[in-house]
Structure formats: C-alpha cells, structure tokens
Scaffold this motif. Structure first.
Motif, PDB file in Angstrom:
ATOM      1  N   ASP A 116       7.706   5.290 -11.440  1.00  0.00           N
ATOM      2  CA  ASP A 116       8.335   4.934 -12.610  1.00  0.00           C
ATOM      3  C   ASP A 116       7.613   5.433 -13.974  1.00  0.00           C
ATOM      4  N   ASN A 117       8.207   6.297 -14.430  1.00  0.00           N
ATOM      5  CA  ASN A 117       7.814   7.098 -15.516  1.00  0.00           C
ATOM      6  C   ASN A 117       7.594   6.277 -16.781  1.00  0.00           C
ATOM      7  N   ALA A 118       8.540   5.142 -16.981  1.00  0.00           N
ATOM      8  CA  ALA A 118       8.319   4.141 -18.114  1.00  0.00           C
ATOM      9  C   ALA A 118       7.204   3.401 -17.825  1.00  0.00           C
ATOM     10  N   ARG A 119       6.958   3.047 -16.504  1.00  0.00           N
ATOM     11  CA  ARG A 119       5.761   2.056 -16.281  1.00  0.00           C
ATOM     12  C   ARG A 119       4.426   2.791 -15.881  1.00  0.00           C
ATOM     13  N   SER A 120       4.425   4.224 -16.207  1.00  0.00           N
ATOM     14  CA  SER A 120       3.431   4.964 -15.682  1.00  0.00           C
ATOM     15  C   SER A 120       2.750   4.887 -14.529  1.00  0.00           C
ATOM     16  N   THR A 121       3.684   4.528 -13.260  1.00  0.00           N
ATOM     17  CA  THR A 121       2.849   4.266 -12.201  1.00  0.00           C
ATOM     18  C   THR A 121       3.830   4.941 -10.995  1.00  0.00           C
ATOM     19  N   VAL A 122       2.784   5.247 -10.115  1.00  0.00           N
ATOM     20  CA  VAL A 122       3.316   5.873  -8.850  1.00  0.00           C
ATOM     21  C   VAL A 122       3.157   4.920  -7.639  1.00  0.00           C
ATOM     22  N   TRP A 123       3.996   4.803  -6.754  1.00  0.00           N
ATOM     23  CA  TRP A 123       3.648   3.944  -5.547  1.00  0.00           C
ATOM     24  C   TRP A 123       3.679   4.616  -4.332  1.00  0.00           C
ATOM     25  N   MET A 124       2.812   4.004  -3.378  1.00  0.00           N
ATOM     26  CA  MET A 124       3.115   4.519  -2.099  1.00  0.00           C
ATOM     27  C   MET A 124       3.207   3.596  -1.141  1.00  0.00           C
ATOM     28  N   GLN A 125       4.498   3.291  -0.664  1.00  0.00           N
ATOM     29  CA  GLN A 125       5.011   2.358   0.091  1.00  0.00           C
ATOM     30  C   GLN A 125       4.474   2.833   1.707  1.00  0.00           C
ATOM     31  N   MET A 126       3.564   1.983   2.303  1.00  0.00           N
ATOM     32  CA  MET A 126       3.316   2.532   3.712  1.00  0.00           C
ATOM     33  C   MET A 126       3.460   1.394   4.602  1.00  0.00           C
ATOM     34  N   ASN A 127       4.428   1.773   5.684  1.00  0.00           N
ATOM     35  CA  ASN A 127       5.073   0.632   6.657  1.00  0.00           C
ATOM     36  C   ASN A 127       4.515   1.283   7.900  1.00  0.00           C
ATOM     37  N   ASN A 128       4.555   0.276   8.920  1.00  0.00           N
ATOM     38  CA  ASN A 128       4.119   0.645  10.333  1.00  0.00           C
ATOM     39  C   ASN A 128       3.014   1.221  10.332  1.00  0.00           C
ATOM     40  N   LEU A 129       1.794   0.706   9.733  1.00  0.00           N
ATOM     41  CA  LEU A 129       0.381   1.346   9.669  1.00  0.00           C
ATOM     42  C   LEU A 129       0.111   1.529  11.191  1.00  0.00           C
ATOM     43  N   LYS A 130      -0.929   2.509  10.973  1.00  0.00           N
ATOM     44  CA  LYS A 130      -1.632   2.830  12.661  1.00  0.00           C
ATOM     45  C   LYS A 130      -2.985   2.933  12.145  1.00  0.00           C
ATOM     46  N   PRO A 131      -3.912   2.754  13.128  1.00  0.00           N
ATOM     47  CA  PRO A 131      -5.456   2.726  12.776  1.00  0.00           C
ATOM     48  C   PRO A 131      -5.622   4.419  12.451  1.00  0.00           C
ATOM     49  N   VAL A 135      -5.499  -4.456   7.245  1.00  0.00           N
ATOM     50  CA  VAL A 135      -4.150  -4.661   7.895  1.00  0.00           C
ATOM     51  C   VAL A 135      -4.364  -4.326   9.314  1.00  0.00           C
ATOM     52  N   ARG A 136      -3.485  -5.183  10.001  1.00  0.00           N
ATOM     53  CA  ARG A 136      -3.439  -4.921  11.495  1.00  0.00           C
ATOM     54  C   ARG A 136      -2.476  -3.805  11.698  1.00  0.00           C
ATOM     55  N   ARG A 137      -2.500  -3.222  12.800  1.00  0.00           N
ATOM     56  CA  ARG A 137      -1.358  -2.333  13.348  1.00  0.00           C
ATOM     57  C   ARG A 137      -0.035  -2.823  13.073  1.00  0.00           C
ATOM     58  N   GLY A 138       1.045  -1.807  12.545  1.00  0.00           N
ATOM     59  CA  GLY A 138       2.163  -2.213  12.467  1.00  0.00           C
ATOM     60  C   GLY A 138       2.343  -2.890  11.123  1.00  0.00           C
ATOM     61  N   GLY A 139       1.329  -3.375  10.260  1.00  0.00           N
ATOM     62  CA  GLY A 139       1.695  -3.937   8.947  1.00  0.00           C
ATOM     63  C   GLY A 139       1.814  -2.935   7.631  1.00  0.00           C
ATOM     64  N   SER A 140       1.978  -3.583   6.694  1.00  0.00           N
ATOM     65  CA  SER A 140       2.487  -2.689   5.604  1.00  0.00           C
ATOM     66  C   SER A 140       1.474  -2.922   4.372  1.00  0.00           C
ATOM     67  N   LEU A 141       1.393  -1.930   3.472  1.00  0.00           N
ATOM     68  CA  LEU A 141       0.975  -2.063   2.222  1.00  0.00           C
ATOM     69  C   LEU A 141       1.677  -1.188   1.157  1.00  0.00           C
ATOM     70  N   ARG A 142       1.501  -1.577  -0.044  1.00  0.00           N
ATOM     71  CA  ARG A 142       2.062  -0.866  -1.239  1.00  0.00           C
ATOM     72  C   ARG A 142       0.610  -0.308  -1.998  1.00  0.00           C
ATOM     73  N   LEU A 143       0.653   0.904  -2.241  1.00  0.00           N
ATOM     74  CA  LEU A 143      -0.662   1.435  -3.034  1.00  0.00           C
ATOM     75  C   LEU A 143       0.047   1.771  -4.322  1.00  0.00           C
ATOM     76  N   SER A 144      -0.663   1.530  -5.459  1.00  0.00           N
ATOM     77  CA  SER A 144      -0.065   1.891  -6.908  1.00  0.00           C
ATOM     78  C   SER A 144      -1.237   2.852  -7.450  1.00  0.00           C
ATOM     79  N   CYS A 145      -0.448   3.749  -8.234  1.00  0.00           N
ATOM     80  CA  CYS A 145      -1.360   4.778  -8.964  1.00  0.00           C
ATOM     81  C   CYS A 145      -1.102   4.531 -10.546  1.00  0.00           C
ATOM     82  N   SER A 146      -1.826   3.907 -11.252  1.00  0.00           N
ATOM     83  CA  SER A 146      -1.558   3.743 -12.785  1.00  0.00           C
ATOM     84  C   SER A 146      -2.070   4.940 -13.598  1.00  0.00           C
ATOM     85  N   VAL A 147      -1.389   5.430 -14.425  1.00  0.00           N
ATOM     86  CA  VAL A 147      -1.735   6.699 -14.923  1.00  0.00           C
ATOM     87  C   VAL A 147      -1.687   6.236 -16.489  1.00  0.00           C
ATOM     88  N   SER A 148      -2.743   6.771 -17.267  1.00  0.00           N
ATOM     89  CA  SER A 148      -2.855   6.580 -18.668  1.00  0.00           C
ATOM     90  C   SER A 148      -3.501   7.755 -19.018  1.00  0.00           C
TER      91      SER A 148
END
Length: 128
Positions: free
Chosen positions: A73-88, A12-25
């Motif tokens: 979200d424990n029921a979905r076995s998922t952890v997210w990391m919302q990342m905003n205003n990303l920098k190099p 992504v470009r500077r200032g952009g956003s991403l959401r990472l997911s971590c699926s647990v099993s």
C-alpha cells in the motif's frame, strides 16, 4: 534517509499463519521495489518474494508459492507478507529490502546486491 522496519514476527505452530509488515520511511514507496528475504540458522540468506515498483509485478520463490502473498500500500508506505500454512523450514530471520529499480523477474529479485536499503530483520519461528 531511507529506512525500513519489519514487524509481525512470532512463534507459531506448523500450519499457522503470520503477516509480516515492512514500514518504509524517508522515500516514497511508489518508486521502490521491495523484496522479502530470509536467513535460517547456519544457512545463507535467500529470497522469498519481491514486489516491483511501477507495475507491481510480484514474484515468489518456489518453496513459498501458494502459501505466501506479498502486497503493498504505497499510500501507507507499507509492504506486507502474508504467510499461511507455515512449515518448520520457514523458520528464520526475515528481512525486507528496497531498491529504486524495477524487479520484474525472479532473477532480478535474487540480486541482493541491487537492494540498497535493508531492515534489521525479524524472527519467525515455526515449530512442529
């Protein structure tokens, strides 16, 4: 066997956003504390954020405070990391990791040896 898999990495470009997911099993996420870590080229792995089991305490490294948000979200076995205003300087391989103890302080979050299961990592690239 506990397994973690990251997804959502991208370029992504500077200032952009991403959401990472971590699926647990292989185990109930309810009983796990999850940490996000990253490693930039030529640098050591560093902690980004942790979300604790039991009381869901959340801690963040100073460089990401106010920009990144960890959630689970424990029921979905998922952890997210919302990342905003990303920098190099956010560029790197991002890993999620799990441990079965509480992580109620930033100091506890930095103890990578306490995290017993790790995902393979996913690339995040931020261009200027």
């Amino acid at each position: 066997q506990l397994q973690l898999v990251e997804s959502g990495g991208d370029s992504v470009r500077r200032g952009g956003s991403l959401r990472l997911s971590c699926s647990v099993s292989g185990a109930k996420l309810d009983y796990l504390s999850i940490g996000w870590f990253r490693q930039a080229p030529g640098k050591e792995r560093e902690v980004v954020s942790c979300a604790s089991t039991l009381y869901d305490d959340k801690v963040y490294a100073d460089p990401v405070k106010g920009r990144f948000t960890i959630s689970r979200d424990n029921a979905r076995s998922t952890v997210w990391m919302q990342m905003n205003n990303l920098k190099p300087e956010d560029t790197g391989v991002y890993y999620c990791a799990a441990q079965d103890g509480m992580v109620a302080s930033f100091l506890a979050c930095t103890k990578t040896s306490d995290f017993t299961s790790w995902g393979p990592g996913i690339q995040v690239t931020v261009s200027s």
